[in-house]
Motif scaffolding. Structure first.
Motif, PDB file in Angstrom:
ATOM      1  N   LEU A 208       0.841  -1.184   0.000  1.00 52.99           N
ATOM      2  CA  LEU A 208       0.000   0.000   0.000  1.00 52.99           C
ATOM      3  C   LEU A 208       0.883   1.244   0.000  1.00 52.99           C
ATOM      4  CD1 LEU A 208      -2.092  -2.163   0.844  1.00 52.99           C
ATOM      5  CD2 LEU A 208      -3.123  -0.447   2.326  1.00 52.99           C
ATOM      6  N   TYR A 209       0.541   2.184  -0.849  1.00 50.17           N
ATOM      7  CA  TYR A 209       1.304   3.426  -0.936  1.00 50.17           C
ATOM      8  C   TYR A 209       0.453   4.561  -0.372  1.00 50.17           C
ATOM      9  CZ  TYR A 209       4.863   1.003  -3.527  1.00 50.17           C
ATOM     10  OH  TYR A 209       5.868   0.140  -3.878  1.00 50.17           O
ATOM     11  N   ARG A 210       1.105   5.423   0.359  1.00 50.43           N
ATOM     12  CA  ARG A 210       0.391   6.482   1.062  1.00 50.43           C
ATOM     13  C   ARG A 210       1.218   7.755   1.079  1.00 50.43           C
ATOM     14  NH1 ARG A 210       3.114   6.141   5.941  1.00 50.43           N
ATOM     15  NH2 ARG A 210       4.012   4.101   6.417  1.00 50.43           N
ATOM     16  N   GLU A 211       0.572   8.831   1.512  1.00 49.54           N
ATOM     17  CA  GLU A 211       1.255  10.111   1.632  1.00 49.54           C
ATOM     18  C   GLU A 211       2.173  10.103   2.859  1.00 49.54           C
ATOM     19  OE1 GLU A 211      -1.882  12.904   1.957  1.00 49.54           O
ATOM     20  OE2 GLU A 211      -2.444  12.789  -0.159  1.00 49.54           O
ATOM     21  N   ARG A 212       3.163  10.986   2.825  1.00 53.98           N
ATOM     22  CA  ARG A 212       4.032  11.138   3.997  1.00 53.98           C
ATOM     23  C   ARG A 212       3.245  11.744   5.148  1.00 53.98           C
ATOM     24  NH1 ARG A 212       9.588  11.470   2.843  1.00 53.98           N
ATOM     25  NH2 ARG A 212      10.077   9.658   1.560  1.00 53.98           N
ATOM     26  N   LEU A 213       3.552  11.302   6.371  1.00 56.79           N
ATOM     27  CA  LEU A 213       2.879  11.791   7.564  1.00 56.79           C
ATOM     28  C   LEU A 213       3.866  12.521   8.461  1.00 56.79           C
ATOM     29  CD1 LEU A 213       0.992   8.452   8.346  1.00 56.79           C
ATOM     30  CD2 LEU A 213       0.063  10.422   7.120  1.00 56.79           C
ATOM     31  N   THR A 214       3.359  13.099   9.535  1.00 54.54           N
ATOM     32  CA  THR A 214       4.256  13.694  10.535  1.00 54.54           C
ATOM     33  C   THR A 214       5.073  12.564  11.162  1.00 54.54           C
ATOM     34  OG1 THR A 214       2.605  13.475  12.284  1.00 54.54           O
ATOM     35  CG2 THR A 214       2.617  15.536  11.031  1.00 54.54           C
ATOM     36  N   PRO A 215       6.258  12.847  11.703  1.00 55.11           N
ATOM     37  CA  PRO A 215       7.125  11.781  12.230  1.00 55.11           C
ATOM     38  C   PRO A 215       6.437  10.836  13.207  1.00 55.11           C
ATOM     39  CG  PRO A 215       8.347  13.829  12.127  1.00 55.11           C
ATOM     40  CD  PRO A 215       6.935  14.159  11.751  1.00 55.11           C
ATOM     41  N   ALA A 216       5.683  11.362  14.171  1.00 56.62           N
ATOM     42  CA  ALA A 216       5.036  10.498  15.170  1.00 56.62           C
ATOM     43  C   ALA A 216       4.008   9.584  14.513  1.00 56.62           C
ATOM     44  CB  ALA A 216       4.375  11.348  16.246  1.00 56.62           C
ATOM     45  N   LYS A 217       3.194  10.130  13.608  1.00 55.66           N
ATOM     46  CA  LYS A 217       2.182   9.326  12.930  1.00 55.66           C
ATOM     47  C   LYS A 217       2.825   8.307  11.990  1.00 55.66           C
ATOM     48  CE  LYS A 217      -1.453  12.834  13.151  1.00 55.66           C
ATOM     49  NZ  LYS A 217      -2.354  13.743  12.401  1.00 55.66           N
ATOM     50  N   GLU A 218       3.920   8.694  11.371  1.00 50.82           N
ATOM     51  CA  GLU A 218       4.628   7.783  10.475  1.00 50.82           C
ATOM     52  C   GLU A 218       5.148   6.562  11.230  1.00 50.82           C
ATOM     53  OE1 GLU A 218       5.694   6.413   6.973  1.00 50.82           O
ATOM     54  OE2 GLU A 218       5.147   8.538   7.023  1.00 50.82           O
ATOM     55  N   VAL A 219       5.660   6.787  12.422  1.00 50.70           N
ATOM     56  CA  VAL A 219       6.169   5.683  13.242  1.00 50.70           C
ATOM     57  C   VAL A 219       5.039   4.727  13.608  1.00 50.70           C
ATOM     58  CG1 VAL A 219       7.154   5.091  15.483  1.00 50.70           C
ATOM     59  CG2 VAL A 219       8.152   6.948  14.145  1.00 50.70           C
ATOM     60  N   VAL A 220       3.898   5.274  14.023  1.00 47.71           N
ATOM     61  CA  VAL A 220       2.751   4.437  14.423  1.00 47.71           C
ATOM     62  C   VAL A 220       2.280   3.591  13.250  1.00 47.71           C
ATOM     63  CG1 VAL A 220       0.334   4.468  15.149  1.00 47.71           C
ATOM     64  CG2 VAL A 220       1.992   5.988  16.252  1.00 47.71           C
ATOM     65  N   VAL A 221       2.053   4.222  12.099  1.00 47.11           N
ATOM     66  CA  VAL A 221       1.529   3.514  10.928  1.00 47.11           C
ATOM     67  C   VAL A 221       2.524   2.474  10.426  1.00 47.11           C
ATOM     68  CG1 VAL A 221       0.780   3.774   8.528  1.00 47.11           C
ATOM     69  CG2 VAL A 221       0.058   5.442  10.242  1.00 47.11           C
ATOM     70  N   SER A 222       3.802   2.819  10.410  1.00 41.23           N
ATOM     71  CA  SER A 222       4.827   1.894   9.917  1.00 41.23           C
ATOM     72  C   SER A 222       4.985   0.685  10.826  1.00 41.23           C
ATOM     73  CB  SER A 222       6.169   2.624   9.776  1.00 41.23           C
ATOM     74  OG  SER A 222       6.090   3.655   8.818  1.00 41.23           O
ATOM     75  N   LEU A 223       4.927   0.894  12.139  1.00 42.58           N
ATOM     76  CA  LEU A 223       5.133  -0.210  13.083  1.00 42.58           C
ATOM     77  C   LEU A 223       3.935  -1.151  13.164  1.00 42.58           C
ATOM     78  CD1 LEU A 223       6.983   1.485  16.082  1.00 42.58           C
ATOM     79  CD2 LEU A 223       7.929  -0.048  14.359  1.00 42.58           C
ATOM     80  N   LEU A 224       2.725  -0.631  12.959  1.00 46.46           N
ATOM     81  CA  LEU A 224       1.542  -1.486  13.075  1.00 46.46           C
ATOM     82  C   LEU A 224       1.554  -2.600  12.036  1.00 46.46           C
ATOM     83  CD1 LEU A 224      -1.485   0.836  13.918  1.00 46.46           C
ATOM     84  CD2 LEU A 224      -0.562  -1.050  15.262  1.00 46.46           C
ATOM     85  N   GLY A 225       2.095  -2.317  10.841  1.00 41.88           N
ATOM     86  CA  GLY A 225       2.136  -3.326   9.785  1.00 41.88           C
ATOM     87  C   GLY A 225       2.800  -4.624  10.209  1.00 41.88           C
TER      88      GLY A 225
END
Length: 293
Positions: A208-225
């Protein structure tokens, strides 16, 4: 070069072309193009090959066809690299000959680049609902990998696993589906569901490809996978230990294998987000010092 004259280009549904720009509706981004680039894309209809398109453009501009062909291939490679143009591979003979040459001359890096063709998949509108997206991923991710799926099943079946080979193989792709679905749920968790853009294939993997997020949100979304399927793997591992079930143990390993993405894509996203946060924090401290002076 990874495209050849017999390959057939076509536009993804969310990509549109005008005389001055290429527009990606999924990300609301536009890319400026010149007149020759417009005519190259104007002739893209899902039927004409790159060679046929180059011939038409060369006649229109009364230019050297060989030069126009090279320019068209380079331009289409750039668009494909940004998921703005899909390619139906047709030049297998040219690829095999080029691959053999690169192999004999030990150009291994170029050899891997040869088949590096990206593809954007057009998703049905109902997949914006997370539950329907999960069902879609479970049934269609194996379709994206159909040849690998068939090959793995035959291998495991030949090794004497019987029909449990199917269960084992299918679990690999279900775990991938849950992995990608967990990223989407992460987007909902951080209240950024519209950041999800499309499903794409890159380097023989579908994601899945998505837009860049703020650093904190990026960490959450990336780790949940990787974490969600890994937790399922831990549960399976506990049951396998209690029941002394070797087949259940192997299934647990499959689900735990999602943690390996922390060494690649997901790990890179987390590291990039952490680095971005660190730089922003350092810049903030530097500004505070200058103001205090």
């Amino acid at each position: 070069m990874n495209l050849f004259v017999h390959d057939i280009p076509y536009l993804p549904l969310q990509v549109h072309v005008s005389e001055s720009q290429v527009t990606d509706d999924s990300s609301n981004e536009s890319y400026p193009i010149n007149s020759s680039s417009y005519w190259m894309l104007h002739y893209v209809d899902g039927r004409r090959s790159i060679g046929e398109i180059a011939t038409k453009v060369a006649k229109q501009y009364d230019a050297d066809e060989q030069r126009i062909t090279l320019d068209t291939i380079r331009f289409f490679e750039q668009l494909n690299g940004h998921f703005l143009l899909n390619i139906r591979v047709r030049s297998w003979k040219d690829r095999l000959q080029t691959a053999w040459f690169l192999f004999r001359t030990l150009q291994i890096g170029s050899l891997f680049q040869l088949m590096k063709i990206k593809k954007r998949y057009n998703l049905p509108a109902y997949t914006r609902n997370p539950i329907f997206l999960l069902i879609y991923l479970i049934f269609f991710i194996p379709f994206y990998y159909i040849y690998i799926l068939a090959g793995m099943f035959l291998l495991y079946y030949a090794l004497g696993m019987g029909w449990s080979a199917f269960v084992f193989t299918f679990n690999i792709f279900v775990s991938i589906a849950v992995h990608e679905f967990s990223h989407v749920m992460g987007l909902h968790l951080v209240k950024q569901p519209h950041a999800f853009l499309f499903i794409g294939r890159n380097n023989y993997t579908v994601g899945l490809y998505r837009e860049r997020l703020t650093p904190a949100k990026e960490v959450v979304v990336s780790l949940l996978g990787p974490i969600v399927p890994a937790l399922i793997g831990v549960i399976l591992l506990v049951f396998a230990y209690k029941q002394s079930d070797s087949e259940l143990f192997y299934l647990a390993v499959v689900w735990l294998g999602n943690l390996l993405t922390l060494l690649s894509t997901d790990g890179k996203n987390v590291a990039r987000a952490a680095l971005s946060w660190f730089r922003r924090n350092q810049l903030g401290r530097q500004v505070d010092k200058e103001e205090s002076l």
